[in-house]
Write a protein that holds these residues in place. Sequence first.
Motif, mmCIF file in Angstrom:
data_model
loop_
_atom_site.group_PDB
_atom_site.id
_atom_site.type_symbol
_atom_site.label_atom_id
_atom_site.label_comp_id
_atom_site.label_asym_id
_atom_site.label_seq_id
_atom_site.Cartn_x
_atom_site.Cartn_y
_atom_site.Cartn_z
ATOM 1 N N MET A 164 -5.545 -8.086 -2.851
ATOM 2 C CA MET A 164 -5.362 -6.641 -2.744
ATOM 3 C C MET A 164 -5.139 -5.980 -4.100
ATOM 4 O O MET A 164 -4.946 -4.760 -4.173
ATOM 5 N N SER A 165 -5.157 -6.745 -5.156
ATOM 6 C CA SER A 165 -4.794 -6.205 -6.468
ATOM 7 C C SER A 165 -5.641 -4.997 -6.845
ATOM 8 O O SER A 165 -5.145 -4.041 -7.444
ATOM 9 N N SER A 166 -6.923 -5.014 -6.491
ATOM 10 C CA SER A 166 -7.804 -3.896 -6.847
ATOM 11 C C SER A 166 -7.480 -2.632 -6.062
ATOM 12 O O SER A 166 -7.909 -1.541 -6.440
ATOM 13 N N MET A 167 -6.726 -2.751 -4.971
ATOM 14 C CA MET A 167 -6.367 -1.604 -4.147
ATOM 15 C C MET A 167 -5.010 -1.023 -4.517
ATOM 16 O O MET A 167 -4.603 0.007 -3.967
ATOM 17 N N LEU A 168 -4.297 -1.680 -5.416
ATOM 18 C CA LEU A 168 -2.937 -1.274 -5.748
ATOM 19 C C LEU A 168 -2.904 -0.509 -7.056
ATOM 20 O O LEU A 168 -3.752 -0.701 -7.938
ATOM 21 N N TYR A 169 -1.906 0.358 -7.183
ATOM 22 C CA TYR A 169 -1.725 1.145 -8.399
ATOM 23 C C TYR A 169 -0.246 1.126 -8.763
ATOM 24 O O TYR A 169 0.601 1.575 -7.991
ATOM 25 N N GLY A 170 0.039 0.578 -9.931
ATOM 26 C CA GLY A 170 1.422 0.570 -10.410
ATOM 27 C C GLY A 170 2.329 -0.388 -9.670
ATOM 28 O O GLY A 170 3.553 -0.329 -9.839
ATOM 29 N N VAL A 171 1.770 -1.275 -8.859
ATOM 30 C CA VAL A 171 2.559 -2.237 -8.084
ATOM 31 C C VAL A 171 1.874 -3.599 -8.156
ATOM 32 O O VAL A 171 0.654 -3.693 -7.982
ATOM 33 N N ARG A 172 2.657 -4.641 -8.410
ATOM 34 C CA ARG A 172 2.092 -5.982 -8.423
ATOM 35 C C ARG A 172 1.906 -6.508 -7.002
ATOM 36 O O ARG A 172 2.635 -6.120 -6.087
ATOM 37 N N ALA A 173 0.925 -7.369 -6.824
ATOM 38 C CA ALA A 173 0.672 -7.942 -5.502
ATOM 39 C C ALA A 173 1.828 -8.816 -5.039
ATOM 40 O O ALA A 173 1.962 -9.081 -3.840
ATOM 41 N N THR A 174 2.665 -9.259 -5.961
ATOM 42 C CA THR A 174 3.832 -10.081 -5.614
ATOM 43 C C THR A 174 5.126 -9.286 -5.849
ATOM 44 O O THR A 174 6.131 -9.856 -6.294
ATOM 45 N N ASP A 175 5.088 -8.003 -5.569
ATOM 46 C CA ASP A 175 6.242 -7.140 -5.794
ATOM 47 C C ASP A 175 7.454 -7.663 -5.021
ATOM 48 O O ASP A 175 7.430 -7.723 -3.778
ATOM 49 N N PRO A 176 8.529 -8.066 -5.695
ATOM 50 C CA PRO A 176 9.676 -8.684 -4.998
ATOM 51 C C PRO A 176 10.383 -7.723 -4.051
ATOM 52 O O PRO A 176 10.866 -8.146 -2.994
ATOM 53 N N LEU A 233 0.830 -1.208 0.000
ATOM 54 C CA LEU A 233 0.000 0.000 0.000
ATOM 55 C C LEU A 233 0.864 1.258 0.000
ATOM 56 O O LEU A 233 0.509 2.258 -0.633
ATOM 57 N N ILE A 234 1.982 1.214 0.711
ATOM 58 C CA ILE A 234 2.879 2.378 0.728
ATOM 59 C C ILE A 234 3.430 2.632 -0.673
ATOM 60 O O ILE A 234 3.411 3.770 -1.173
ATOM 61 N N ARG A 235 3.920 1.594 -1.314
ATOM 62 C CA ARG A 235 4.462 1.763 -2.663
ATOM 63 C C ARG A 235 3.377 2.216 -3.630
ATOM 64 O O ARG A 235 3.617 3.053 -4.515
ATOM 65 N N SER A 236 2.167 1.663 -3.476
ATOM 66 C CA SER A 236 1.059 2.077 -4.335
ATOM 67 C C SER A 236 0.710 3.540 -4.112
ATOM 68 O O SER A 236 0.467 4.291 -5.064
ATOM 69 N N PHE A 237 0.712 3.975 -2.842
ATOM 70 C CA PHE A 237 0.372 5.362 -2.541
ATOM 71 C C PHE A 237 1.432 6.311 -3.102
ATOM 72 O O PHE A 237 1.108 7.395 -3.596
#
Length: 468
Positions: free
Chosen positions: A419-431, A109-113
């Motif tokens: 959480m994919s629908s809550m993310l922007y520009g970040v994958r749910a499996t972001d390494p 969520l931080i990275r998405s924000f």
Amino acid sequence: GLAGGAVGLLIAYNSVRVFYAALPSRWQPLARGEIDALALVFVILISFLTVFLFGMAPAWSATRVELNEGLKEGLRTPLARISRRSLHGALIAGEIALAAMLLTGAGLLIRSFVRLSSANMGFHPESVLTIEIPRIKWGDAAFYSALLDRVTALPQVRAAGVINISPLSGEGWSQDITLEGHPPVPGGDLLWAAHRSVSVGYFRAMGIPLLKGRLFVPSDNEKNVAIISETMARLYWPGEDSLGKRFGVNCLRVWPKCDWNSIVGVVGDVKELGAAQAPATAMYFPETTGSMTLVIRSSSDPGALATTIRQTVGSIDSNQPLGEVATLEGVLAESLSPQRLTLAIAVLFAALSLLLAAVGIYGVISYSVAQRLHELGVRMALGAAREDIMKLVIGEGLRLALVGVAGGILGAVALTRFMSSMLYGVRATDPLTFVAVSAAVTGIALLATLIPARRATTVDPIAALRCE
């Protein structure tokens, strides 16, 4: 436990008050007020139930201790206590796993924000003031013409314009369009675009780039011309140059005769509904009528212009009220309030979970050191160095941390996809997030182990053996 629950309720009560106070004035997803009585009763019952259930296990275990076994407890070797330590270790590893899962979600969520905050909105919000003008005199273009002339003449104003529906206002107005020379869409589906009425200086005031053609000029007010967004040009004239093309508005449902609008320019896309939403398919017309929003780009603090603009409007029409006055940066920040609130809650719970995990691993390692005084004394008496004792204790904490982190990461991989629908520009499996969370949780666990590890190195072998 009950005392801790009372303190927790007090903290929760004040946290809720701070939470409501921190909400933006125009964004109210929750009813403002105090803690609901039903919610308070529920929390109290859960607190009592938790204390009762987790207090029953050691109480029930204590009633089954035999006198002879209890007297022999001090004579048992460390191997005899492995079962108890294993249970404690499993609980702490589970706690670390939960903390890792929560931290992973919070990290995403931080990275998405961060991505949302830096997203290209299609305009430049810096130094821009917006003022709503609820005009009730339809067709009064002379009022807006006089207003814009006087506003643009102010020394601190770089550009000014008006629009019927400003970006991020949450409002919309779309109309069906007909493309000249194009056959009807199969199935009877209509083509749609957002209708925006703007003045000559609007695009410059907003910082919306011109991609092709030209912007509006004053003489366009008497012509059927339009400027369209990049998405509209790409969607309805793919592979073609849209300049000079013509389209009609509501031709199929309203007027028997269609007035064709010629495209004179193409401007950049604007994300009118928010940073996470797709840009609008928009068409702009040189119209100034009805209620509009005044947009002013200033060379200094835009908020300082509010009083001057009020006086300017009053000098033109003393009966004209003004609506909300806000900076465009403030409007943009407020549009991110839902994401900011979700992020704050996720970070709070993740931080609390990590704190509990750190306290838990500290308690388990400290308890283990206290129970192993005899073993540690024997090791030191046989020549073990203090560094070896510290490595032994830290290794135990590290094993718990690694097991917990591994379980937490596996759980996060399974759950963060929701959480994919809550993310922007970040994958749910972001390494990057998973690696950072693993390192952070492991580091915190090691820090929690250092104090009991250092305490273990201060054990006096003679005193430990004598105590046994």
